[in-house]
Design a protein around this motif. Structure first.
Motif, PDB file in Angstrom:
ATOM      1  N   THR A 304       0.847  -1.190   0.000  1.00 40.13           N
ATOM      2  CA  THR A 304       0.000   0.000   0.000  1.00 40.13           C
ATOM      3  C   THR A 304       0.888   1.248   0.000  1.00 40.13           C
ATOM      4  N   SER A 305       0.504   2.248  -0.764  1.00 36.11           N
ATOM      5  CA  SER A 305       1.386   3.393  -1.023  1.00 36.11           C
ATOM      6  C   SER A 305       1.664   4.249   0.201  1.00 36.11           C
ATOM      7  N   ASP A 306       0.866   4.147   1.268  1.00 34.89           N
ATOM      8  CA  ASP A 306       1.143   4.965   2.453  1.00 34.89           C
ATOM      9  C   ASP A 306       2.110   4.285   3.421  1.00 34.89           C
ATOM     10  N   MET A 307       2.630   3.103   3.083  1.00 31.38           N
ATOM     11  CA  MET A 307       3.633   2.430   3.914  1.00 31.38           C
ATOM     12  C   MET A 307       5.020   2.984   3.543  1.00 31.38           C
ATOM     13  N   LEU A 308       5.235   4.234   3.920  1.00 35.30           N
ATOM     14  CA  LEU A 308       6.358   4.999   3.390  1.00 35.30           C
ATOM     15  C   LEU A 308       7.715   4.481   3.851  1.00 35.30           C
ATOM     16  N   ASP A 309       7.835   4.079   5.119  1.00 33.30           N
ATOM     17  CA  ASP A 309       9.120   3.586   5.603  1.00 33.30           C
ATOM     18  C   ASP A 309       9.566   2.344   4.848  1.00 33.30           C
ATOM     19  N   THR A 310       8.609   1.496   4.518  1.00 34.26           N
ATOM     20  CA  THR A 310       8.934   0.281   3.769  1.00 34.26           C
ATOM     21  C   THR A 310       9.254   0.605   2.316  1.00 34.26           C
ATOM     22  N   ILE A 311       8.447   1.456   1.707  1.00 32.37           N
ATOM     23  CA  ILE A 311       8.645   1.805   0.293  1.00 32.37           C
ATOM     24  C   ILE A 311       9.980   2.507   0.088  1.00 32.37           C
ATOM     25  N   ASP A 312      10.406   3.309   1.062  1.00 28.46           N
ATOM     26  CA  ASP A 312      11.695   4.002   0.943  1.00 28.46           C
ATOM     27  C   ASP A 312      12.834   3.027   0.678  1.00 28.46           C
ATOM     28  N   LYS A 313      12.736   1.842   1.256  1.00 25.71           N
ATOM     29  CA  LYS A 313      13.816   0.873   1.131  1.00 25.71           C
ATOM     30  C   LYS A 313      13.607  -0.127   0.002  1.00 25.71           C
ATOM     31  N   ILE A 314      12.373  -0.272  -0.467  1.00 24.91           N
ATOM     32  CA  ILE A 314      12.076  -1.328  -1.434  1.00 24.91           C
ATOM     33  C   ILE A 314      11.582  -0.757  -2.763  1.00 24.91           C
ATOM     34  N   ASP A 315      11.456   0.567  -2.856  1.00 28.89           N
ATOM     35  CA  ASP A 315      10.897   1.195  -4.054  1.00 28.89           C
ATOM     36  C   ASP A 315      11.702   0.794  -5.299  1.00 28.89           C
ATOM     37  N   GLY A 316      10.980   0.490  -6.355  1.00 25.94           N
ATOM     38  CA  GLY A 316      11.612   0.012  -7.581  1.00 25.94           C
ATOM     39  C   GLY A 316      11.554  -1.487  -7.700  1.00 25.94           C
ATOM     40  N   TYR A 317      11.309  -2.157  -6.575  1.00 26.61           N
ATOM     41  CA  TYR A 317      11.128  -3.609  -6.622  1.00 26.61           C
ATOM     42  C   TYR A 317       9.840  -3.944  -5.874  1.00 26.61           C
ATOM     43  N   SER A 318       8.747  -3.406  -6.359  1.00 25.99           N
ATOM     44  CA  SER A 318       7.472  -3.615  -5.681  1.00 25.99           C
ATOM     45  C   SER A 318       6.341  -3.180  -6.597  1.00 25.99           C
ATOM     46  N   ILE A 319       5.137  -3.625  -6.257  1.00 28.12           N
ATOM     47  CA  ILE A 319       3.906  -3.153  -6.895  1.00 28.12           C
ATOM     48  C   ILE A 319       3.199  -2.305  -5.852  1.00 28.12           C
ATOM     49  N   ILE A 320       2.906  -1.047  -6.186  1.00 26.17           N
ATOM     50  CA  ILE A 320       2.320  -0.118  -5.239  1.00 26.17           C
ATOM     51  C   ILE A 320       0.818  -0.006  -5.448  1.00 26.17           C
ATOM     52  N   VAL A 321       0.052  -0.179  -4.377  1.00 27.89           N
ATOM     53  CA  VAL A 321      -1.405  -0.017  -4.399  1.00 27.89           C
ATOM     54  C   VAL A 321      -1.719   1.376  -3.873  1.00 27.89           C
ATOM     55  N   ASP A 322      -2.396   2.174  -4.658  1.00 30.42           N
ATOM     56  CA  ASP A 322      -2.670   3.562  -4.310  1.00 30.42           C
ATOM     57  C   ASP A 322      -3.587   3.662  -3.093  1.00 30.42           C
ATOM     58  N   ALA A 323      -3.065   4.243  -2.011  1.00 31.60           N
ATOM     59  CA  ALA A 323      -3.858   4.389  -0.790  1.00 31.60           C
ATOM     60  C   ALA A 323      -5.007   5.373  -0.975  1.00 31.60           C
ATOM     61  N   GLN A 324      -4.854   6.327  -1.908  1.00 31.62           N
ATOM     62  CA  GLN A 324      -5.896   7.321  -2.130  1.00 31.62           C
ATOM     63  C   GLN A 324      -7.092   6.748  -2.895  1.00 31.62           C
ATOM     64  N   ASP A 325      -6.888   5.627  -3.553  1.00 38.47           N
ATOM     65  CA  ASP A 325      -7.948   4.995  -4.328  1.00 38.47           C
ATOM     66  C   ASP A 325      -8.097   3.541  -3.913  1.00 38.47           C
ATOM     67  N   PHE A 326      -7.972   3.306  -2.600  1.00 37.88           N
ATOM     68  CA  PHE A 326      -7.880   1.933  -2.089  1.00 37.88           C
ATOM     69  C   PHE A 326      -9.208   1.192  -2.220  1.00 37.88           C
ATOM     70  N   ASN A 327     -10.305   1.887  -2.065  1.00 39.64           N
ATOM     71  CA  ASN A 327     -11.602   1.229  -2.065  1.00 39.64           C
ATOM     72  C   ASN A 327     -12.164   1.093  -3.482  1.00 39.64           C
TER      73      ASN A 327
END
Length: 327
Positions: A304-327
């Motif tokens: 999920t795109s609001d998991m910022l601490d995790t994305i900071d370290k893994i960005d570029g090797y992940s599929i991001i789900v937009d938290a703003q359009d989650f539902n």
């Protein structure tokens, strides 16, 4: 004689993060003792700890963590007696209740705070009268412990945003970051295999995909709904769940409890690792070792795109789900 380090944990063992810390201390020549509820190890360091880790197993139930006045007096007395017997040079206290019991020992203490319970307990949905009473007491205790203990502590946390939160809110002596990266020993023996992409494999490490326990920061109910919809249209995938059993869904293979070291034999045969938790106020600080387990196994994390601490370290090797359009 080597310096003595006492590790005391309210969560007990097995616990892969604590075992990694113990391994690092042993590797650097310290004599390590463990106090807490001991139920075994994860399978990663078992042989390495033989004759090197000295364990004092202590029953540590839910009542202990509530710090009921009479009960906590006797537990603290027992802990101080063990400390006097072991005579450690430094204590590593894992989580707030453990720190509370040893803070007056006269021994230097490092506080390892895996979570931020004052926030996490607000993100917990509780049903039932007795559970609500327990939750109310626990929430009050952990908020009090954070406010009274952290300002005078040398504290270890798992991510940059947690470190910033702790520093700004409590102003401790020092804050150290020790991320939840896997040890090489966890995955050194697994082999990558060719995966048939005609049938995609998703894996989730944990029980929440099948058994939502009320913790909103690990809410995967919408993810499960999406998977059910996908299955109704395209039956070209399966989901492996490690940590839960009894699935009633045709597309979910629930393996039940799996020892930590065995997790990699499943994740290395997966295309994707599920981390699409429902957005929450805690998510920016939500740091989980699941993400790194998936990544080193070759499974692409779905985050999920609001998991910022995790994305900071893994960005570029992940599929991001937009938290703003989650539902």
């Amino acid at each position: 004689m080597n310096e003595k380090i006492l590790v005391i944990s309210e969560d007990g063992l097995p616990d892969i993060r604590v075992e990694k810390e113990i391994y690092t201390l042993i590797k650097h020549g310290f004599q390590v003792y463990f106090v807490g509820y001991y139920k075994g190890l994860t399978g990663v360091f078992d042989e390495l700890f033989k004759d090197k880790l000295r364990v004092y197993s202590v029953k540590w139930g839910k009542v202990t963590n509530l710090l009921i006045p009479i009960h906590r007096y006797f537990v603290k007395k027992k802990m101080l007696k063990l400390i006097n017997e072991i005579k450690p040079d430094v204590i590593l206290a894992v989580n707030p209740v453990a720190y509370y019991f040893v803070k007056d020992s006269g021994i230097p203490v490092v506080f390892d705070y895996h979570e931020i319970w004052s926030i996490m307990l607000r993100e917990l949905e509780i049903n039932g009268f007795h559970r609500k009473i327990y939750h109310w007491r626990r929430k009050a205790v952990y908020e009090w412990l954070e406010e009274s203990l952290i300002p005078d502590s040398n504290i270890i946390v798992v991510s940059e945003r947690r470190a910033k939160f702790i520093a700004e809110r409590y102003n401790p002596r020092r804050v150290f970051i020790l991320r939840n990266y896997p040890s090489r020993l966890e995955f050194e023996n697994f082999n990558f295999e060719y995966l048939d992409c005609n049938t995609r494999v998703f894996t989730y490490v944990g029980r929440e995909l099948l058994n939502y326990g009320g913790l909103k920061i690990r809410d995967l109910r919408l993810t499960l709904d999406v998977l059910k919809t996908l299955w109704s249209k395209h039956r070209n995938f399966k989901v492996v769940v490690l940590g839960a059993s009894g699935s009633t869904y045709e597309f979910i293979d629930a393996k039940g409890f799996v020892k930590h070291k065995e997790i990699y034999s499943y994740t290395s045969r997966s295309h994707y690792g599920i981390l699409s938790f429902k957005p929450s106020s805690f998510n920016p600080m939500h740091e989980t070792n699941k993400c790194y387990i998936y990544a080193v196994s070759g499974a692409i994390p779905i985050i999920t795109s609001d998991m910022l601490d995790t994305i900071d370290k893994i960005d570029g090797y992940s599929i991001i789900v937009d938290a703003q359009d989650f539902n």
